[in-house]
Design a protein around this motif. Structure first.
Motif, PDB file in Angstrom:
ATOM      1  N   ASP A  89      31.319  38.824  36.003  1.00  0.00           N
ATOM      2  CA  ASP A  89      32.278  39.716  35.351  1.00  0.00           C
ATOM      3  C   ASP A  89      31.724  40.158  33.994  1.00  0.00           C
ATOM      4  O   ASP A  89      31.355  39.326  33.175  1.00  0.00           O
ATOM      5  N   VAL A  90      31.699  41.461  33.770  1.00  0.00           N
ATOM      6  CA  VAL A  90      31.173  41.988  32.507  1.00  0.00           C
ATOM      7  C   VAL A  90      32.239  42.030  31.423  1.00  0.00           C
ATOM      8  O   VAL A  90      31.923  42.237  30.252  1.00  0.00           O
ATOM      9  N   GLY A  91      33.484  41.867  31.790  1.00  0.00           N
ATOM     10  CA  GLY A  91      34.567  41.880  30.822  1.00  0.00           C
ATOM     11  C   GLY A  91      35.869  41.470  31.484  1.00  0.00           C
ATOM     12  O   GLY A  91      35.947  41.318  32.708  1.00  0.00           O
ATOM     13  N   LEU A  92      36.899  41.309  30.661  1.00  0.00           N
ATOM     14  CA  LEU A  92      38.205  40.913  31.196  1.00  0.00           C
ATOM     15  C   LEU A  92      38.776  41.972  32.124  1.00  0.00           C
ATOM     16  O   LEU A  92      39.377  41.642  33.151  1.00  0.00           O
ATOM     17  N   GLU A  93      38.604  43.259  31.783  1.00  0.00           N
ATOM     18  CA  GLU A  93      39.099  44.324  32.671  1.00  0.00           C
ATOM     19  C   GLU A  93      38.431  44.226  34.034  1.00  0.00           C
ATOM     20  O   GLU A  93      39.092  44.345  35.065  1.00  0.00           O
ATOM     21  N   ALA A  94      37.118  44.008  34.034  1.00  0.00           N
ATOM     22  CA  ALA A  94      36.383  43.897  35.298  1.00  0.00           C
ATOM     23  C   ALA A  94      36.863  42.698  36.099  1.00  0.00           C
ATOM     24  O   ALA A  94      37.003  42.773  37.321  1.00  0.00           O
ATOM     25  N   ALA A  95      37.142  41.591  35.419  1.00  0.00           N
ATOM     26  CA  ALA A  95      37.629  40.393  36.106  1.00  0.00           C
ATOM     27  C   ALA A  95      39.011  40.650  36.720  1.00  0.00           C
ATOM     28  O   ALA A  95      39.266  40.280  37.871  1.00  0.00           O
ATOM     29  N   ALA A  96      39.893  41.292  35.964  1.00  0.00           N
ATOM     30  CA  ALA A  96      41.235  41.581  36.473  1.00  0.00           C
ATOM     31  C   ALA A  96      41.174  42.529  37.673  1.00  0.00           C
ATOM     32  O   ALA A  96      41.861  42.316  38.673  1.00  0.00           O
ATOM     33  N   LEU A  97      40.336  43.549  37.580  1.00  0.00           N
ATOM     34  CA  LEU A  97      40.216  44.506  38.675  1.00  0.00           C
ATOM     35  C   LEU A  97      39.585  43.854  39.905  1.00  0.00           C
ATOM     36  O   LEU A  97      40.026  44.079  41.032  1.00  0.00           O
ATOM     37  N   ARG A  98      38.585  43.001  39.700  1.00  0.00           N
ATOM     38  CA  ARG A  98      37.955  42.282  40.818  1.00  0.00           C
ATOM     39  C   ARG A  98      38.984  41.399  41.516  1.00  0.00           C
ATOM     40  O   ARG A  98      39.108  41.408  42.746  1.00  0.00           O
ATOM     41  N   GLU A  99      39.731  40.631  40.735  1.00  0.00           N
ATOM     42  CA  GLU A  99      40.739  39.737  41.314  1.00  0.00           C
ATOM     43  C   GLU A  99      41.801  40.527  42.075  1.00  0.00           C
ATOM     44  O   GLU A  99      42.189  40.144  43.185  1.00  0.00           O
ATOM     45  N   ALA A 100      42.274  41.619  41.496  1.00  0.00           N
ATOM     46  CA  ALA A 100      43.306  42.425  42.154  1.00  0.00           C
ATOM     47  C   ALA A 100      42.785  43.010  43.460  1.00  0.00           C
ATOM     48  O   ALA A 100      43.496  43.022  44.473  1.00  0.00           O
ATOM     49  N   THR A 101      41.545  43.466  43.450  1.00  0.00           N
ATOM     50  CA  THR A 101      40.955  44.050  44.653  1.00  0.00           C
ATOM     51  C   THR A 101      40.740  42.985  45.727  1.00  0.00           C
ATOM     52  O   THR A 101      41.099  43.182  46.894  1.00  0.00           O
ATOM     53  N   GLU A 102      40.169  41.840  45.327  1.00  0.00           N
ATOM     54  CA  GLU A 102      39.914  40.761  46.291  1.00  0.00           C
ATOM     55  C   GLU A 102      41.204  40.249  46.921  1.00  0.00           C
ATOM     56  O   GLU A 102      41.288  40.062  48.127  1.00  0.00           O
ATOM     57  N   GLU A 103      42.212  40.009  46.101  1.00  0.00           N
ATOM     58  CA  GLU A 103      43.425  39.370  46.595  1.00  0.00           C
ATOM     59  C   GLU A 103      44.375  40.334  47.304  1.00  0.00           C
ATOM     60  O   GLU A 103      45.159  39.900  48.145  1.00  0.00           O
ATOM     61  N   SER A 104      44.306  41.625  46.964  1.00  0.00           N
ATOM     62  CA  SER A 104      45.181  42.596  47.618  1.00  0.00           C
ATOM     63  C   SER A 104      44.520  43.260  48.819  1.00  0.00           C
ATOM     64  O   SER A 104      45.203  43.768  49.705  1.00  0.00           O
ATOM     65  N   GLY A 105      43.185  43.281  48.811  1.00  0.00           N
ATOM     66  CA  GLY A 105      42.458  43.982  49.860  1.00  0.00           C
ATOM     67  C   GLY A 105      42.482  45.488  49.695  1.00  0.00           C
ATOM     68  O   GLY A 105      41.991  46.222  50.549  1.00  0.00           O
TER      69      GLY A 105
END
Length: 182
Positions: A89-105
């Protein structure tokens, strides 16, 4: 820039919005997060026994007046998408977006502009102990189709008015703060 440095910059730039009492709570949490990072070089990572920053995002479809919540496999609660930061993760925004994408599909999520929507500190079962959650909102694209991940027991869209009946107060506060920025 490291994830740690990004987190410090994001938190220093975080300007709480909303009612004065909520603003005060958010300002106190902001300072607690900054103090935590100042005292813990590993404060971004799960291995930090004193707690660690996490990133989450409430997936929202403003056109339909709905939010997507996950029935968390371990906690057995309806929550927004989110979790631990990862080395890539390059930043908190990237981490939040990654998590949302992974968990929501859902592909094509975009974060609501303006940085974090809220901060929320909550106890978690050992060994994590404390999550210092930096909460964003992610806008679902038109026609978004969710897909359950292994971290969830279920995914479900809820109308704004239904969230208080299924989720805890932290999710309700996140929804209210998100709606105030739409």
């Amino acid at each position: 820039m490291s994830l740690y440095d990004d987190a410090v910059l994001v938190l220093k730039g975080y300007a709480p919005e909303g009612p004065e009492d909520a603003h005060s709570d958010q300002a106190e949490l902001r300072q607690a997060y900054l103090d935590h990072l100042a005292h813990h070089d590993d404060g971004m990572w799960k291995a930090c026994g004193a707690g660690h920053l996490t990133a989450s995002a409430l997936v929202i479809d403003p056109e339909r007046g709905k939010v997507l919540l996950t029935l968390h496999r371990k906690l057995r609660m309806w929550l927004q998408m989110g979790g631990h930061c990862e080395p890539q993760d390059v930043g908190l925004e990237a981490a939040a977006l990654r998590e949302a994408t992974e968990e929501s599909g859902i592909t094509g999520l975009t974060l609501l502009p303006g940085g974090p929507v809220r901060l929320d500190r909550h106890p978690i079962p050992s060994p994590c102990n404390w999550h210092l959650d930096v909460q964003y909102a992610a806008l679902a694209p038109a026609g978004a189709a969710e897909r359950i991940s292994e971290e969830s027991l279920e995914l479900r869209w809820f109308g704004y008015e239904d969230v208080p009946g299924v989720a805890d107060a932290s999710v309700v506060r996140l929804l209210e703060a998100t709606r105030s920025r739409l």
